[in-house]
Design a protein around this motif. Structure first.
Motif, PDB file in Angstrom:
ATOM      1  N   TYR A 181     -49.220  38.486  -7.858  1.00  0.00           N
ATOM      2  CA  TYR A 181     -48.120  39.320  -8.334  1.00  0.00           C
ATOM      3  C   TYR A 181     -48.369  40.773  -7.929  1.00  0.00           C
ATOM      4  CZ  TYR A 181     -44.981  41.772 -11.452  1.00  0.00           C
ATOM      5  OH  TYR A 181     -44.005  42.581 -11.945  1.00  0.00           O
ATOM      6  N   SER A 182     -47.337  41.402  -7.404  1.00  0.00           N
ATOM      7  CA  SER A 182     -47.447  42.809  -7.018  1.00  0.00           C
ATOM      8  C   SER A 182     -46.049  43.395  -6.921  1.00  0.00           C
ATOM      9  CB  SER A 182     -48.165  42.948  -5.669  1.00  0.00           C
ATOM     10  OG  SER A 182     -47.339  42.457  -4.620  1.00  0.00           O
ATOM     11  N   ILE A 183     -45.989  44.694  -6.625  1.00  0.00           N
ATOM     12  CA  ILE A 183     -44.696  45.344  -6.424  1.00  0.00           C
ATOM     13  C   ILE A 183     -43.925  44.651  -5.310  1.00  0.00           C
ATOM     14  CG2 ILE A 183     -43.596  47.481  -5.606  1.00  0.00           C
ATOM     15  CD1 ILE A 183     -45.768  49.038  -7.029  1.00  0.00           C
ATOM     16  N   HIS A 184     -44.659  44.218  -4.284  1.00  0.00           N
ATOM     17  CA  HIS A 184     -44.011  43.616  -3.117  1.00  0.00           C
ATOM     18  C   HIS A 184     -43.768  42.125  -3.291  1.00  0.00           C
ATOM     19  CE1 HIS A 184     -44.782  47.421  -1.231  1.00  0.00           C
ATOM     20  NE2 HIS A 184     -46.074  47.295  -1.468  1.00  0.00           N
ATOM     21  N   VAL A 223     -37.898  43.145 -12.613  1.00  0.00           N
ATOM     22  CA  VAL A 223     -37.692  43.582 -11.242  1.00  0.00           C
ATOM     23  C   VAL A 223     -36.603  44.638 -11.173  1.00  0.00           C
ATOM     24  CG1 VAL A 223     -36.911  42.872  -8.950  1.00  0.00           C
ATOM     25  CG2 VAL A 223     -38.471  41.415 -10.234  1.00  0.00           C
ATOM     26  N   ASN A 275     -37.718  43.732  -2.647  1.00  0.00           N
ATOM     27  CA  ASN A 275     -38.757  42.985  -3.336  1.00  0.00           C
ATOM     28  C   ASN A 275     -38.437  41.502  -3.431  1.00  0.00           C
ATOM     29  OD1 ASN A 275     -40.295  45.305  -3.764  1.00  0.00           O
ATOM     30  ND2 ASN A 275     -39.185  45.811  -5.625  1.00  0.00           N
ATOM     31  N   PRO A 280     -42.787  40.196  -6.637  1.00  0.00           N
ATOM     32  CA  PRO A 280     -42.590  40.185  -8.094  1.00  0.00           C
ATOM     33  C   PRO A 280     -42.430  38.771  -8.659  1.00  0.00           C
ATOM     34  CG  PRO A 280     -40.538  40.735  -7.004  1.00  0.00           C
ATOM     35  CD  PRO A 280     -41.564  40.602  -5.912  1.00  0.00           C
ATOM     36  N   GLU A 316     -34.845  49.069  -5.062  1.00  0.00           N
ATOM     37  CA  GLU A 316     -35.635  48.277  -4.123  1.00  0.00           C
ATOM     38  C   GLU A 316     -35.580  46.802  -4.489  1.00  0.00           C
ATOM     39  OE1 GLU A 316     -39.566  49.656  -3.609  1.00  0.00           O
ATOM     40  OE2 GLU A 316     -38.982  51.617  -2.871  1.00  0.00           O
ATOM     41  N   THR A 317     -34.606  46.429  -5.308  1.00  0.00           N
ATOM     42  CA  THR A 317     -34.507  45.041  -5.756  1.00  0.00           C
ATOM     43  C   THR A 317     -34.396  44.082  -4.579  1.00  0.00           C
ATOM     44  OG1 THR A 317     -33.410  45.780  -7.771  1.00  0.00           O
ATOM     45  CG2 THR A 317     -33.228  43.460  -7.231  1.00  0.00           C
ATOM     46  N   LYS A 361     -37.604  48.038 -13.272  1.00  0.00           N
ATOM     47  CA  LYS A 361     -38.721  48.842 -12.790  1.00  0.00           C
ATOM     48  C   LYS A 361     -38.562  49.269 -11.342  1.00  0.00           C
ATOM     49  CE  LYS A 361     -42.408  47.457 -15.898  1.00  0.00           C
ATOM     50  NZ  LYS A 361     -43.788  46.976 -15.999  1.00  0.00           N
ATOM     51  N   PHE A 362     -37.878  48.482 -10.555  1.00  0.00           N
ATOM     52  CA  PHE A 362     -37.803  48.764  -9.131  1.00  0.00           C
ATOM     53  C   PHE A 362     -36.360  48.956  -8.682  1.00  0.00           C
ATOM     54  CE2 PHE A 362     -41.415  45.794  -9.806  1.00  0.00           C
ATOM     55  CZ  PHE A 362     -42.398  46.755  -9.734  1.00  0.00           C
TER      56      PHE A 362
END
Length: 446
Positions: free
Chosen positions: A184-187, A274, A285, A189, A281-282, A277-278
């Motif tokens: 799991y990471s920002i890239h 997702v 991701n 999710p 950039e949904t 927080k992002f």
């Protein structure tokens, strides 16, 4: 981990990288010394279990494709091999533009770009350079099968200035011989979820279970239907299901059991996190999830789906329009995904009705009835514990309407209370305390 497979992979790649070194040396001689030397022939691919060799044979890889793949692999497994590009142009006191390459944030070596590949493979031949662009295009098997890609360059910069990247999926195949399990990471999710339970532990009413069985049938026989029965020109590959109902009614467990039954990894994507927080950039991701899942036959489980699939707005602002674009993007990726996609929500009413036609199944997971609750209560305690005299789980099941998840929480509370006392007896007061806590979460009393 298969050490013999790792050894085979290492042996083959050692030969391949030795060949790449020779090719680079010849190219440098051709460029600086006007040498007429030709590239050395590539090593023969062994007929063994080495994943790299098997994949190259499967795709009947050409020499340019082979060199492109090796250039992308080199920074990961033999980065010093590319130090040959650290020559400086004495005329301009800088590196050679034609070598391409970029500097990483932490990596100390040379990271090749498509320009680097163009120098090695095409030299100053424009036709070969244009053909190389095809190898990096979306229709090539490198892109279609998520093997190798070019990192998108800045909008104002040339296409070939993008870095060459072998995907984590194939880097893992080529080195360890096993599929990559992304963290799991920002890239990425998504988290892989598993269960130690089995189908007999899943308590659903007959109607819900029958609908779940339809999904099991698709997972088992869908490939036969599409390929052997030649239905792939009439129906899209993949299966899309919506699970809806209160929390703790078995939606996540059902997805996990489908994966466990057929040996498929299940990845849970929490859309609420997702999107919140992002934001902005949904799409990027989520693309990372779909791009990695496309060839792995994962089950994608989108929890709290109403965070993105809720009632659509009337696009009165730019934010509304952007949100609807995100929905449209995700719907398209879901429809194009060849595996099983499950969306879960607590309330079906939160999901836009226009999305209904896109699902093959819409399955309601209700709060279990008394008989099902009794079975859940019986299953929730270890076999070695005893019930306090006068404590009848059947009566508890009839009196208190609870989901399976809530019952497990009460069981945990009661078992811990028994352990604290130093015995194995489950007391009625502990069960009632646990029920009171669960009801309190929903603002209810007993």
């Amino acid at each position: 981990m298969d050490t013999l497979l790792i050894s085979s992979n290492a042996r083959v790649l050692q030969q391949e990288l030795a060949w790449l070194r020779e090719v680079l040396e010849v190219r440098m001689q051709q460029y600086f010394e006007k040498s007429t030397l030709s590239f050395p022939a590539p090593p023969a691919l062994p007929d063994d279990d080495a994943v790299y060799a098997r994949i190259l044979r499967h795709y009947n890889v050409t020499i340019p494709e082979r060199l492109l793949l090796l250039l992308a692999l080199a920074p990961h497994i033999q980065p010093q091999l590319l130090d040959i590009f650290y020559l400086r142009n004495s005329t301009y006191d800088r590196g050679f533009t034609e070598f391409g390459g970029i500097k990483g944030q932490q990596h100390g070596g040379f990271l090749p770009t498509a320009e680097t590949a163009a120098f090695v493979i095409a030299g100053d031949q424009l036709e070969q350079r244009f053909l190389l662009q095809q190898l990096l295009g979306p229709d090539h098997f490198f892109a279609k099968h998520n093997m190798l890609r070019i990192q998108p360059a800045h909008a104002d910069e040339p296409f070939f200035s993008g870095a060459l990247q072998v995907t984590n999926e194939y880097l893992s195949y080529f080195t360890l011989g096993t599929p990559h399990k992304p963290d799991y990471s920002i890239h990425f999710p998504a988290r892989r979820i598993e269960t130690g339970l089995n189908w007999e532990d899943l308590v659903l009413d007959e109607r819900t279970m029958a609908e779940v069985d339809e999904i099991r049938t698709w997972v088992e026989y869908g490939p036969t239907l599409l390929q052997d029965w030649k239905m792939n020109n009439r129906i899209k590959p993949g299966y899309r299901a919506l699970f809806y109902g209160p929390p703790g009614t078995g939606k996540s467990l059902t997805a996990c059991l489908l994966g466990k039954t057929f040996g498929l990894d299940v990845y849970r994507i929490d859309l609420s996190m997702v999107v919140s927080k992002f934001i902005g950039e949904t799409e990027k991701n989520l693309a990372g999830v779909f791009d990695q899942a496309i060839n792995k036959n994962w089950i994608l489980f989108f929890d709290e789906a109403d965070a993105l699939f809720g009632k659509r707005s009337n696009t009165t602002s730019s934010n509304d329009r952007y949100a609807n674009q995100e929905v449209a993007y995700l719907l398209q990726r879901i429809e194009d995904f060849p595996g099983l996609v499950v969306l879960a929500t607590n309330l079906k009413a939160n999901i836009d009705e226009a999305f209904g036609r896109r699902f093959q199944s819409m399955i309601y997971f209700p709060v279990p009835g008394p008989a099902q609750r009794e079975r859940l209560w019986q299953q929730s305690f270890p076999e070695h514990v005893t019930m306090e005299e006068g404590l009848l789980l059947s009566e508890v099941a009839k009196k208190y309407e609870m989901t399976g998840g809530a019952i497990i929480n009460v069981s945990r509370h009661s078992c811990l209370a028994a352990l604290k006392r130093g015995d194995t007896a489950i007391l009625q007061k502990d069960i009632l305390t646990g029920i009171r806590k669960e009801f309190g979460k929903e603002g209810k009393t007993i």
